[in-house]
Write a protein that holds these residues in place. Structure first.
Motif, PDB file in Angstrom:
ATOM      1  N   SER A 128     -31.553  10.040  16.779  1.00  0.00           N
ATOM      2  CA  SER A 128     -30.950   8.768  17.176  1.00  0.00           C
ATOM      3  C   SER A 128     -31.817   8.039  18.202  1.00  0.00           C
ATOM      4  CB  SER A 128     -29.548   9.003  17.748  1.00  0.00           C
ATOM      5  OG  SER A 128     -29.603   9.820  18.912  1.00  0.00           O
ATOM      6  N   GLN A 129     -32.477   8.781  19.096  1.00  0.00           N
ATOM      7  CA  GLN A 129     -33.376   8.148  20.063  1.00  0.00           C
ATOM      8  C   GLN A 129     -34.563   7.496  19.354  1.00  0.00           C
ATOM      9  OE1 GLN A 129     -33.903  11.711  22.537  1.00  0.00           O
ATOM     10  NE2 GLN A 129     -33.157  10.546  24.290  1.00  0.00           N
ATOM     11  N   ILE A 130     -35.110   8.195  18.362  1.00  0.00           N
ATOM     12  CA  ILE A 130     -36.230   7.629  17.589  1.00  0.00           C
ATOM     13  C   ILE A 130     -35.768   6.396  16.828  1.00  0.00           C
ATOM     14  CG2 ILE A 130     -37.902   8.116  15.774  1.00  0.00           C
ATOM     15  CD1 ILE A 130     -37.660  11.088  16.556  1.00  0.00           C
ATOM     16  N   LYS A 131     -34.554   6.463  16.258  1.00  0.00           N
ATOM     17  CA  LYS A 131     -34.022   5.321  15.508  1.00  0.00           C
ATOM     18  C   LYS A 131     -33.799   4.117  16.428  1.00  0.00           C
ATOM     19  CE  LYS A 131     -32.017   3.391  11.839  1.00  0.00           C
ATOM     20  NZ  LYS A 131     -31.289   2.257  12.396  1.00  0.00           N
ATOM     21  N   ASN A 132     -33.307   4.347  17.630  1.00  0.00           N
ATOM     22  CA  ASN A 132     -33.098   3.242  18.571  1.00  0.00           C
ATOM     23  C   ASN A 132     -34.403   2.540  18.913  1.00  0.00           C
ATOM     24  OD1 ASN A 132     -30.331   3.675  18.721  1.00  0.00           O
ATOM     25  ND2 ASN A 132     -30.482   5.027  20.506  1.00  0.00           N
ATOM     26  N   ARG A 133     -35.485   3.334  19.119  1.00  0.00           N
ATOM     27  CA  ARG A 133     -36.777   2.723  19.393  1.00  0.00           C
ATOM     28  C   ARG A 133     -37.280   1.957  18.172  1.00  0.00           C
ATOM     29  NH1 ARG A 133     -39.649   6.896  20.478  1.00  0.00           N
ATOM     30  NH2 ARG A 133     -39.604   6.800  22.746  1.00  0.00           N
ATOM     31  N   ALA A 134     -37.123   2.530  16.997  1.00  0.00           N
ATOM     32  CA  ALA A 134     -37.577   1.871  15.778  1.00  0.00           C
ATOM     33  C   ALA A 134     -36.832   0.557  15.541  1.00  0.00           C
ATOM     34  CB  ALA A 134     -37.399   2.798  14.584  1.00  0.00           C
ATOM     35  N   ASP A 135     -35.531   0.533  15.814  1.00  0.00           N
ATOM     36  CA  ASP A 135     -34.751  -0.705  15.648  1.00  0.00           C
ATOM     37  C   ASP A 135     -35.248  -1.801  16.581  1.00  0.00           C
ATOM     38  OD1 ASP A 135     -33.110   0.305  13.654  1.00  0.00           O
ATOM     39  OD2 ASP A 135     -31.586   1.021  15.065  1.00  0.00           O
ATOM     40  N   ARG A 136     -35.744  -1.397  17.740  1.00  0.00           N
ATOM     41  CA  ARG A 136     -36.204  -2.380  18.711  1.00  0.00           C
ATOM     42  C   ARG A 136     -37.553  -2.972  18.347  1.00  0.00           C
ATOM     43  NH1 ARG A 136     -39.429  -1.437  22.987  1.00  0.00           N
ATOM     44  NH2 ARG A 136     -39.079   0.815  22.885  1.00  0.00           N
ATOM     45  N   ILE A 137     -38.450  -2.172  17.790  1.00  0.00           N
ATOM     46  CA  ILE A 137     -39.825  -2.647  17.576  1.00  0.00           C
ATOM     47  C   ILE A 137     -40.147  -2.977  16.118  1.00  0.00           C
ATOM     48  CG2 ILE A 137     -40.650  -1.342  19.557  1.00  0.00           C
ATOM     49  CD1 ILE A 137     -41.771   0.738  17.640  1.00  0.00           C
ATOM     50  N   ILE A 138     -39.298  -2.540  15.176  1.00  0.00           N
ATOM     51  CA  ILE A 138     -39.576  -2.753  13.754  1.00  0.00           C
ATOM     52  C   ILE A 138     -38.472  -3.622  13.161  1.00  0.00           C
ATOM     53  CG2 ILE A 138     -39.851  -1.643  11.508  1.00  0.00           C
ATOM     54  CD1 ILE A 138     -40.889   0.836  13.014  1.00  0.00           C
ATOM     55  N   GLU A 139     -38.875  -4.677  12.507  1.00  0.00           N
ATOM     56  CA  GLU A 139     -37.894  -5.613  11.942  1.00  0.00           C
ATOM     57  C   GLU A 139     -37.071  -4.974  10.837  1.00  0.00           C
ATOM     58  OE1 GLU A 139     -37.814 -10.017   9.786  1.00  0.00           O
ATOM     59  OE2 GLU A 139     -39.626  -9.308  10.795  1.00  0.00           O
ATOM     60  N   LYS A 140     -37.730  -4.248   9.951  1.00  0.00           N
ATOM     61  CA  LYS A 140     -37.029  -3.576   8.856  1.00  0.00           C
ATOM     62  C   LYS A 140     -37.683  -2.223   8.620  1.00  0.00           C
ATOM     63  CE  LYS A 140     -35.553  -4.063   4.031  1.00  0.00           C
ATOM     64  NZ  LYS A 140     -35.614  -4.896   2.804  1.00  0.00           N
ATOM     65  N   ILE A 141     -36.927  -1.147   8.849  1.00  0.00           N
ATOM     66  CA  ILE A 141     -37.465   0.200   8.683  1.00  0.00           C
ATOM     67  C   ILE A 141     -37.565   0.545   7.209  1.00  0.00           C
ATOM     68  CG2 ILE A 141     -37.123   2.632   9.236  1.00  0.00           C
ATOM     69  CD1 ILE A 141     -35.516   1.722  11.672  1.00  0.00           C
ATOM     70  N   HIS A 142     -38.728   1.017   6.788  1.00  0.00           N
ATOM     71  CA  HIS A 142     -38.962   1.316   5.372  1.00  0.00           C
ATOM     72  C   HIS A 142     -38.357   2.675   5.006  1.00  0.00           C
ATOM     73  CE1 HIS A 142     -41.126   1.800   1.561  1.00  0.00           C
ATOM     74  NE2 HIS A 142     -41.341   0.496   1.621  1.00  0.00           N
TER      75      HIS A 142
END
Length: 458
Positions: A128-142
């Motif tokens: 969940s911590q990795i996902k939170n960072r990804a949501d912040r910096i990546i517009e759409k996660i592949h």
């Protein structure tokens, strides 16, 4: 099988048959820990058998150096030597908060868009911590980016076999353990090296090569945590440099078997991640309206890796009301600044016994080579005279203690960068600009610092 007890240093891996208060190898106190090992097998290998590989002639070996995974992050590609080699293993290290995980998450999602499978395994953060960072910096996660939070390297190796990724990111290597070494804790030299060795075997398989990037923790001495052998094991070592309060980040390679060692890439870090600075020459100069002249400003060209970068140097000279005037150089050593000020006093005829001198570069780049010395001197002289230097004028030369201008290496590539950016004048040492063809740039060769001062200001 017969067991024996040894004492292994957690810092350097030194082994002793008896307990020692201080490690004789790295001088660390209380770092030797008792470890039970197989007398026959030892502690440095997880192989139960050695598979003999067929010998080949060097001329018959197929090179995979050109087989690279190229991202859309230009500065990352540059530092990697043109992209990620498919059967390579790289380690990336930096201080906490420098942007290691951020950059590699961006790389992971970027490659997933190109139909590569990516596995991001973390032994420090939850999913969940990795996902939170990804949501912040990546517009759409592949969907081709997989993530797992587990510090058991055996589970990671099993997942690699299961999903068959093209790129594997390990965050960080010092947090993982192999079950074959239960007596060694995570981060110990044994666990770190054995986990890395297991990943090297995965990366170098001829029938299925994979690229692996390890994140390495950094010590207080700004070195990669663990034994030095880890750096020898990998193909490339990358370091992210930058102050926590500043947005500029520098990606530097200190080792690269597939590219140039010392190559540098530039990023600025934002809430949306690491942004590649594709044209550093524009970033490291101040855009000014009108004629662009400003007292205390001078321009030079430095080389970072294989690339010439146009850089602005700023100086401030003020009256001192103390017996010992200040000499502050944010971009170079104080001893070097004192030497340059002495050269101005003796060879330029300007006194600084009652003047404070402060110098810095736009963007905070450190001045590591002598080619910028003339620009530093002219910046200081411009400030003390309160006269600006035309923004189409550049200085590329070392200056000796005699006040004479000295030749510098790679002058042609520096001048070509100036010509490309539309500058009009460049001051260099005598006989150093011969044979260099330019479009609109005029190369001015002078002998001494006094000649340059007279030519520029008079």
């Amino acid at each position: 099988m017969k067991k024996k007890t040894v004492f292994i240093c957690e810092n350097c891996g030194y082994q002793s048959i008896g307990h020692l208060g201080r490690c004789p190898e790295c001088n660390s106190w209380h770092s030797l820990k008792e470890t039970i090992v197989d007398e026959k097998k030892g502690t440095t290998s997880i192989r139960t058998s050695i598979e003999k590989k067929p010998i080949k002639r060097l001329q018959d070996v197929v090179s995979t150096n050109s087989d690279r995974i190229v991202t859309n992050i230009n500065e990352f590609n540059r530092v990697m030597g043109g992209g990620i080699v498919k059967d390579s293993i790289t380690i990336l290290s930096a201080k906490p908060g420098a942007g290691k995980s951020t950059l590699l998450l961006q790389v992971a999602n970027d490659l997933a868009k190109m139909d590569y499978k990516v596995l991001y395994a973390s032994g420090e953060e939850s999913e969940s911590q990795i996902k939170n960072r990804a949501d912040r910096i990546i517009e759409k996660i592949h969907p081709k980016v997989w993530v797992m939070s587990d510090n058991n390297m055996n589970n990671v190796l099993g997942t690699i076999e299961e999903i068959d990724p093209d790129l594997i990111i390990i965050d960080s290597i010092q947090t993982f353990t192999l079950e074959e070494f239960p007596s060694s804790r995570a981060g110990s030299p044994t666990q770190t090296m054995e986990c890395a060795n297991a990943l090297v075997e995965i990366a170098k398989k001829q029938d299925r090569p994979r690229a692996i990037i390890l994140i390495g923790q950094m010590t207080k001495e700004d070195e990669i945590a663990g034994v030095r052998a880890l750096e020898h094991l990998v193909d490339a070592v990358l370091i992210i440099e930058g102050e926590s309060g500043e947005e500029l980040r520098t990606l530097l390679t200190t080792k690269n078997r597939y590219g140039s060692t010392g190559e540098m890439g530039f990023f600025y870090i934002t809430d949306k991640g690491m942004i590649s600075i594709d044209n550093p020459s524009e970033y490291f100069m101040t855009a000014r309206e009108g004629d662009g002249t400003m007292p205390g400003s001078a321009i030079t060209v430095v080389r970072e890796g294989t690339r010439p970068i146009i850089l602005e140097i700023e100086s401030l000279v003020s009256d001192s009301f103390t017996p010992y005037p200040s000499r502050i150089g944010e971009c170079l050593k104080r001893e070097q600044l004192n030497t340059l000020v002495s050269i101005i006093e003796q060879r330029g005829g300007i006194r600084f016994y009652d003047k404070n001198v402060v110098i810095k570069t736009t963007g905070g780049i450190k001045l590591k080579e002598q080619a910028s010395n003339l620009a530093v001197l002219m910046s200081i002289i411009s400030s003390v005279k309160n006269k600006g230097i035309s923004n189409d004028t550049v200085f590329i030369s070392d200056v000796g203690l005699t006040g004479e201008l000295k030749r510098v290496p790679s002058l042609e590539s520096r001048i070509r960068e100036l010509d490309r950016m539309g500058f009009r004048y460049v001051y260099v040492a005598p006989n150093s600009g011969k044979g260099i063809k330019t479009s609109n740039l005029k190369i001015i060769e002078l002998e001494t610092l006094k000649d340059v001062i007279k030519n520029v200001f008079d």
